[in-house]
Design a protein around this motif. Structure first.
Motif, short mmCIF file in Angstrom:
data_model
loop_
_atom_site.label_atom_id
_atom_site.label_comp_id
_atom_site.label_asym_id
_atom_site.label_seq_id
_atom_site.Cartn_x
_atom_site.Cartn_y
_atom_site.Cartn_z
N CYS A 98 13.57 72.53 42.34
CA CYS A 98 13.85 72.49 40.90
C CYS A 98 13.02 73.51 40.14
N ARG A 99 11.75 73.64 40.50
CA ARG A 99 10.89 74.62 39.83
C ARG A 99 11.38 76.05 40.11
N LEU A 100 11.69 76.36 41.36
CA LEU A 100 12.13 77.71 41.70
C LEU A 100 13.48 78.05 41.07
N LEU A 101 14.37 77.06 40.96
CA LEU A 101 15.67 77.28 40.33
C LEU A 101 15.62 77.17 38.81
N ARG A 102 14.47 76.72 38.32
CA ARG A 102 14.29 76.46 36.87
C ARG A 102 15.31 75.46 36.37
N LEU A 103 15.32 74.30 37.01
CA LEU A 103 16.18 73.19 36.62
C LEU A 103 15.31 72.09 36.04
N PRO A 104 15.81 71.32 35.10
CA PRO A 104 17.19 71.25 34.63
C PRO A 104 17.52 72.41 33.68
N ALA A 105 18.80 72.76 33.71
CA ALA A 105 19.34 73.80 32.83
C ALA A 105 20.86 73.68 32.83
N ASN A 106 21.48 74.19 31.80
CA ASN A 106 22.93 74.16 31.67
C ASN A 106 23.52 75.35 32.43
N VAL A 107 23.57 75.22 33.76
CA VAL A 107 23.94 76.34 34.63
C VAL A 107 25.00 75.92 35.64
N ARG A 108 25.67 76.94 36.19
CA ARG A 108 26.55 76.76 37.35
C ARG A 108 25.72 77.09 38.58
N LEU A 109 25.69 76.16 39.52
CA LEU A 109 24.89 76.30 40.73
C LEU A 109 25.78 76.34 41.96
N LEU A 110 25.54 77.32 42.82
CA LEU A 110 26.22 77.40 44.11
C LEU A 110 25.21 77.04 45.19
N ASP A 111 25.57 76.05 46.02
CA ASP A 111 24.78 75.69 47.19
C ASP A 111 25.50 76.27 48.40
N ALA A 112 25.07 77.45 48.84
CA ALA A 112 25.73 78.16 49.94
C ALA A 112 25.21 77.62 51.27
N GLY A 113 26.12 77.21 52.13
CA GLY A 113 25.73 76.55 53.37
C GLY A 113 25.23 75.15 53.10
N ARG A 164 29.67 84.79 38.82
CA ARG A 164 30.18 83.44 38.52
C ARG A 164 29.06 82.40 38.36
N PHE A 165 27.95 82.56 39.10
CA PHE A 165 26.92 81.52 39.14
C PHE A 165 25.61 81.98 38.52
N ASP A 166 24.95 81.02 37.83
CA ASP A 166 23.63 81.27 37.22
C ASP A 166 22.52 81.07 38.25
N ARG A 167 22.75 80.17 39.19
CA ARG A 167 21.78 79.85 40.22
C ARG A 167 22.50 79.74 41.57
N ILE A 168 21.83 80.18 42.61
CA ILE A 168 22.35 80.03 43.98
C ILE A 168 21.21 79.52 44.85
N LEU A 169 21.55 78.56 45.69
CA LEU A 169 20.59 77.94 46.59
C LEU A 169 21.10 78.02 48.02
N VAL A 170 20.21 78.36 48.94
CA VAL A 170 20.52 78.36 50.38
C VAL A 170 19.36 77.64 51.06
N VAL A 171 19.61 76.40 51.50
CA VAL A 171 18.55 75.60 52.12
C VAL A 171 18.81 75.47 53.61
N ASP A 172 17.91 76.01 54.42
CA ASP A 172 17.95 75.85 55.87
C ASP A 172 19.31 76.23 56.45
N ALA A 173 19.91 77.29 55.92
CA ALA A 173 21.26 77.67 56.34
C ALA A 173 21.42 79.16 56.64
N LEU A 174 20.58 80.01 56.07
CA LEU A 174 20.77 81.46 56.24
C LEU A 174 20.83 81.85 57.71
N HIS A 175 20.03 81.22 58.54
CA HIS A 175 20.01 81.57 59.97
C HIS A 175 21.31 81.18 60.68
N HIS A 176 22.15 80.37 60.05
CA HIS A 176 23.45 80.00 60.63
C HIS A 176 24.58 80.92 60.18
N PHE A 177 24.37 81.72 59.14
CA PHE A 177 25.43 82.60 58.65
C PHE A 177 25.74 83.67 59.70
#
Length: 191
Positions: free
Chosen positions: A25-40, A92-105
């Motif tokens: 939340c701190r790194l994404l600066r949430l809460p906020a009125n944003v569109r978030l993509l959780d990739a993977g 399209r997105f204000d925030r993007i998150l990739v948690v424990d997934a980049l190594h699977h792409f």
């Protein structure tokens, strides 16, 4: 390639570790009125707690079984797609998150390029990955290789170099044990 995640989907939330919600939340600066993509984002185990802190959460994953689990959580918008070819408009997105997934792409370079493309100028990308320089993570990487998962772990420095080459401003945090977070900001366009 064998689809490990379809088999793991029903148990995934029960067997995968708890993530650092406050740090994300701190790194994404949430809460906020944003569109978030959780990739993977798989089952939405992370996004379900971020949904109330943002305007919209989209989970993108290749595993239909994982996305079904995410859809059952409510409030999340699952989309089946490769991270390397996201079906979204530029910025399209204000925030993007990739948690424990980049190594699977399939291709981290292509995925990061497309993630930066769909991030708005002024937006933030946060990537959480296991630190492959640590012995325990090296063991996990070996086990995933033996399981034919196709994983390819990058160091934080390798990720930073790719993102810097894409024009992102980066910062790395490390938990001192075996996880790191790369935070990247997309500069606003000059007027």
């Amino acid at each position: 390639m064998f689809d490990h995640f379809s088999i793991a989907a029903p148990l995934y939330d029960k067997i995968i570790r708890i993530y650092d919600h406050e740090r994300i939340c701190r790194l994404l600066r949430l809460p906020a009125n944003v569109r978030l993509l959780d990739a993977g984002g798989g089952t939405g185990r992370v996004s379900r707690r971020l949904y109330p802190l943002s305007r919209q959460v989209v989970i993108c994953d290749l595993s239909q079984a994982m996305l079904r689990q995410a859809a059952d959580k409510g409030g999340l918008n699952p989309v089946r797609a490769h991270a390397e070819r996201l079906p979204f408009d530029n910025g399209r997105f204000d925030r993007i998150l990739v948690v424990d997934a980049l190594h699977h792409f399939c291709s981290q370079q292509e995925a990061l390029t497309d993630l930066v493309r769909v991030l708005k100028p002024g937006g933030r990308l946060v990537i959480e990955e296991p630190d492959v320089t640590r012995p325990i993570v090296k063991l996990v990487a070996l086990m995933e290789k033996l399981a034919l998962m196709g994983s390819r772990f990058l160091t934080s420095l390798q990720i930073v170099r790719i993102l810097n080459d894409l024009g992102m401003v980066t910062h790395v945090e490390n938990d001192g044990r075996f996880i790191f977070w790369v935070q990247a900001c997309k500069p606003k366009k000059k007027t």
